[in-house]
Design an enzyme around this catalytic site. Structure first.
Site, mmCIF file in Angstrom:
data_model
loop_
_atom_site.group_PDB
_atom_site.id
_atom_site.type_symbol
_atom_site.label_atom_id
_atom_site.label_comp_id
_atom_site.label_asym_id
_atom_site.label_seq_id
_atom_site.Cartn_x
_atom_site.Cartn_y
_atom_site.Cartn_z
ATOM 1 N N LYS A 112 -69.249 -7.120 10.158
ATOM 2 C CA LYS A 112 -69.505 -5.352 10.755
ATOM 3 C C LYS A 112 -68.391 -5.466 11.999
ATOM 4 O O LYS A 112 -67.935 -4.421 12.194
ATOM 5 C CB LYS A 112 -70.860 -5.261 11.123
ATOM 6 C CG LYS A 112 -71.987 -4.966 9.903
ATOM 7 C CD LYS A 112 -73.264 -4.579 10.439
ATOM 8 C CE LYS A 112 -74.182 -4.715 9.155
ATOM 9 N NZ LYS A 112 -75.619 -4.114 9.673
ATOM 10 N N LYS A 197 -72.821 -5.104 -3.337
ATOM 11 C CA LYS A 197 -74.107 -4.626 -3.535
ATOM 12 C C LYS A 197 -74.155 -3.087 -3.466
ATOM 13 O O LYS A 197 -73.125 -2.721 -2.857
ATOM 14 C CB LYS A 197 -75.058 -5.285 -2.636
ATOM 15 C CG LYS A 197 -76.524 -4.629 -2.652
ATOM 16 C CD LYS A 197 -77.139 -5.416 -1.661
ATOM 17 C CE LYS A 197 -76.964 -5.154 -0.019
ATOM 18 N NZ LYS A 197 -78.092 -5.721 0.809
ATOM 19 N N LYS A 200 -76.695 1.578 0.987
ATOM 20 C CA LYS A 200 -76.720 2.742 1.249
ATOM 21 C C LYS A 200 -75.708 3.508 2.352
ATOM 22 O O LYS A 200 -75.770 4.645 2.707
ATOM 23 C CB LYS A 200 -78.333 3.286 1.848
ATOM 24 C CG LYS A 200 -78.788 2.400 3.152
ATOM 25 C CD LYS A 200 -79.843 2.626 3.391
ATOM 26 C CE LYS A 200 -80.538 1.791 4.589
ATOM 27 N NZ LYS A 200 -80.451 0.348 4.250
#
Length: 339
Positions: A112, A197, A200
């Site tokens: 990140k 993956k 969301k």
């Protein structure tokens, strides 16, 4: 009774992956077999640049979807993380036990932080330290089991390490939790990028099926899913990841076996059509129940209020004990004259 803790982060709309990979099992299994707590971990959504109004909106939506997925407040505790001060209280104490090296070795931090730097943004300190907050989420409740995916196992290991270290230095205070990989969980990949993956946090994209997508939108996304070269329908994650993803989704929705399902198809189109309809039917009761809950916001607010009260009562004794063990002076009760 075994205590289970898990949560969802309101950084994006919840997806088919969240439901098949975790939420469905929470409702069908965990809330019945354990003393279970399920939390909207909104404090974790503040570690990157965000719109405050959107975080609040997604937090309410996530709570409603947890209930729509079948979580019963009579069987489990559903609450919002920021409504229980003990999470933040314990997080700082655990920061005084964790090390800088441990934080910088976290794989998600590296990934990140790299993405933030690529975008030209600055990396917030909370992005580095949020695994400690996650450890506090777990340890505050005397959690025995944390059902997580492979990408979160490292964080549960950190919680274990901090619990053991604290207990050794300051006296036994925390239950040492363990990560569990539920057998019924499904790993759902992005329909357009089957190596990734279905997350969301990716706000847009035809490869992500959201729980609140309309049926026609779901059908369109599944029918446009990436498949592989060749014509035979085979189940092979390595050589045919796109087909394998569709077969695994169909299996998760119908209770079948991916390899056995593959034998029943001679075309990609038929597989996509059946998978699309299976997804629509699995999500139908969730969408319908969510609509009912949206029409009764007072009910959801009541569940969250009572859930926070229950969670606070469970967490406070442990957090208070940690404060005493590490050397903090207990608060002095004021007398009748305030002195």
């Amino acid at each position: 009774m075994t205590r289970v803790f898990s949560g969802v982060k309101p950084t994006g709309h919840l997806t088919l992956g969240n439901y098949l990979g975790a939420m469905r099992r929470w409702a069908a299994v965990d809330q019945h077999r354990s003393d279970a707590l399920f939390c909207v971990v909104d404090l974790h959504a503040l570690t990157v640049d965000h719109d405050p109004a959107r975080v609040r909106r997604l937090s309410r939506q996530a709570a409603s979807l947890l209930l729509a997925a079948g979580l019963d407040p009579e069987l489990c505790t559903v609450f919002v993380q920021s409504h229980v001060d003990e999470h933040a209280r314990l997080s700082y104490v655990l920061e005084c036990v964790a090390t800088d090296g441990e934080m910088r070795r976290m794989i998600q931090y590296k990934e990140k932080a790299a993405r933030e730097r690529e975008r030209g943004g600055s990396v917030r300190l909370s992005l580095l330290t949020y695994p400690v907050l996650m450890a506090a989420d777990i340890l505050a409740y005397g959690t025995d089991e944390v059902p997580v995916g492979d990408d979160q196992t490292q964080h549960v290991e950190l919680a274990r390490d901090l619990a053991v270290r604290f207990n050794q230095r300051y006296g036994h205070t925390f239950v040492v939790p363990r990560a569990t990989s539920p057998a019924l969980a499904a790993r759902v990949m992005n329909l357009q990028e089957p190596a990734s993956k279905m997350g969301k946090s990716d706000d847009v994209g035809p490869g992500i099926v959201y729980l609140l997508d309309e049926p026609d939108v779901v059908r369109k996304k599944v029918m446009r899913a990436v498949t592989d070269s060749g014509r035979d329908v085979v189940y092979d994650r390595v050589e045919h990841p796109g087909l394998a993803n569709l077969l695994e989704i169909l299996a998760a929705c119908t209770g079948g076996d991916p390899a056995e399902l593959a034998d029943g198809y001679d075309s990609y189109g038929a597989l996509k059509k059946d998978t699309a309809e299976a997804v629509v039917e699995v999500l139908r009761p969730v969408r319908e129940r969510h609509q009912e809950l949206c029409a009764d916001p007072g009910y959801v607010e009541g569940v969250l209020r009572e859930g926070a009260e229950k969670a606070r009562a469970m967490a406070r004794p442990t957090v208070d004990a940690a404060y005493r063990a590490i050397g903090l002076l207990p608060p002095v009760n004021a007398g009748p004259d305030g002195c």
